[in-house]
Design a protein around this motif. Sequence first.
Motif, short mmCIF file in Angstrom:
data_model
loop_
_atom_site.label_atom_id
_atom_site.label_comp_id
_atom_site.label_asym_id
_atom_site.label_seq_id
_atom_site.Cartn_x
_atom_site.Cartn_y
_atom_site.Cartn_z
N ARG A 41 1.36 -1.50 -0.57
CA ARG A 41 -0.47 -0.19 0.33
C ARG A 41 0.82 1.30 -0.10
O ARG A 41 2.07 1.10 0.40
N THR A 42 0.22 1.91 -0.59
CA THR A 42 0.65 3.11 -0.51
C THR A 42 -0.27 4.72 0.28
O THR A 42 -1.26 4.39 -0.05
N LEU A 43 0.36 5.15 1.18
CA LEU A 43 -0.46 6.38 2.08
C LEU A 43 -0.26 7.51 2.13
O LEU A 43 1.73 7.58 2.07
N THR A 44 -0.90 8.83 2.35
CA THR A 44 -0.59 9.84 2.07
C THR A 44 -0.52 10.20 3.93
O THR A 44 -1.38 10.20 4.28
N GLN A 94 2.09 15.11 13.92
CA GLN A 94 0.87 13.93 13.67
C GLN A 94 1.20 12.46 14.30
O GLN A 94 2.00 12.41 13.74
N LEU A 95 0.34 11.84 14.96
CA LEU A 95 0.73 10.40 15.12
C LEU A 95 -0.69 9.78 14.63
O LEU A 95 -1.70 10.24 14.73
N HIS A 96 -0.65 8.93 13.46
CA HIS A 96 -1.81 8.17 13.39
C HIS A 96 -1.44 6.72 13.02
O HIS A 96 0.14 6.41 13.28
N GLN A 97 -2.36 5.86 13.81
CA GLN A 97 -2.20 4.48 13.84
C GLN A 97 -2.49 3.84 12.38
O GLN A 97 -3.31 4.18 12.33
N LEU A 98 -1.64 2.60 12.10
CA LEU A 98 -2.04 1.91 10.97
C LEU A 98 -2.38 0.45 11.38
O LEU A 98 -2.44 -0.02 12.56
#
Length: 169
Positions: free
Chosen positions: A51-54, A63-67
């Motif tokens: 996958r490619t995530l932006t 910013q903190l993002h949970q996968l």
Amino acid sequence: VGAFEIDCAAVPRAQLVRVLTSDMNYDPWYGADEAKKPVDWKKLGLVRQARTLTATAKEHEWQLHQLRLGQLCGGAGVEGVYLAEVRSSDLRPHPHAPWRFKPRQRVLANVTDLGVLLKVGPASGLVWVTRISTGKPVAGGALTVYSPRGDVGLRGRTGAEGILRLPGA
């Protein structure tokens, strides 16, 4: 980082020992030379998802993002074991510390609400299982201890205190 690529796979129970005992290194301190070698997904018996995530953050804004590894990596649900490798072409070596640059970051993640502590000595050992969310012991938890070759060494259930006693190493 504006975008990053993630290659990952759910690790089925049948493949877990193979992954854990392979020569692939998934520790955060592995060397930069090791980081140049991609994961051999077929050799590990895993089904790779790419996958490619932006990122949605503004420049210079943290910013903190949970996968959600279960969704990204082809898992059967939220919980499970996942092998993931993340990279981004936006990252570059620091000019004063190029030796620290790792083009790939790798993790073997155990997504669970169970905390498992294993202590083994020459004469005896134990496995203690608690819920991370409550800290309470897990009574009746089914456990299987495997050898490095993948053979079942011991099966058992935790008692009321969340403990399964083991023979020594």
